[in-house]
Design a protein around this motif. Structure first.
Motif, PDB file in Angstrom:
ATOM      1  N   MET A   1       0.444  -1.347  -0.180  1.00  0.00           N
ATOM      2  CA  MET A   1      -0.155  -0.140   0.282  1.00  0.00           C
ATOM      3  C   MET A   1       0.755   1.603   0.138  1.00  0.00           C
ATOM      4  SD  MET A   1      -3.251  -0.663  -0.239  1.00  0.00           S
ATOM      5  CE  MET A   1      -3.759   0.953   0.802  1.00  0.00           C
ATOM      6  N   THR A   4       2.246   2.362  -3.607  1.00  0.00           N
ATOM      7  CA  THR A   4       1.383   2.752  -4.665  1.00  0.00           C
ATOM      8  C   THR A   4       1.655   3.747  -5.500  1.00  0.00           C
ATOM      9  OG1 THR A   4      -0.104   1.293  -3.892  1.00  0.00           O
ATOM     10  CG2 THR A   4      -1.328   2.705  -4.955  1.00  0.00           C
ATOM     11  N   ILE A   8       2.563   4.599  -9.242  1.00  0.00           N
ATOM     12  CA  ILE A   8       2.298   5.255 -10.102  1.00  0.00           C
ATOM     13  C   ILE A   8       2.845   6.519 -10.517  1.00  0.00           C
ATOM     14  CG2 ILE A   8      -0.105   6.735 -10.757  1.00  0.00           C
ATOM     15  CD1 ILE A   8      -0.086   3.079  -9.952  1.00  0.00           C
TER      16      ILE A   8
END
Length: 69
Positions: A1, A4, A8
């Protein structure tokens, strides 16, 4: 998590289009505050109860503002 957003962000360098987090102004401010507080905790290498409480207050503010914008 936790990886992320960086993943990106790196992928957006090679992909066409812009990076959009989908967060409003209030959430961006809370996100930046969390990053700053997290950095201040990691640099000395120790976390205190007060610093943990500050993270919990930020989380509570996020939840409150998410329910009652």
């Amino acid at each position: 998590m936790g990886l992320t957003i960086p993943a990106i962000a790196v992928a957006s360098i090679w992909l066409p289009g812009s990076l959009t987090l989908g967060l409003g102004g209030t959430q961006i401010v809370l996100f930046l505050l969390t990053v700053i507080v997290g950095t201040l905790i990691v640099v000395p290498g120790r976390a205190t109860r007060l610093q943990g409480a500050i993270h919990l207050v930020l989380f509570g503010a996020f939840l409150f503002l998410a329910m009652f914008p």
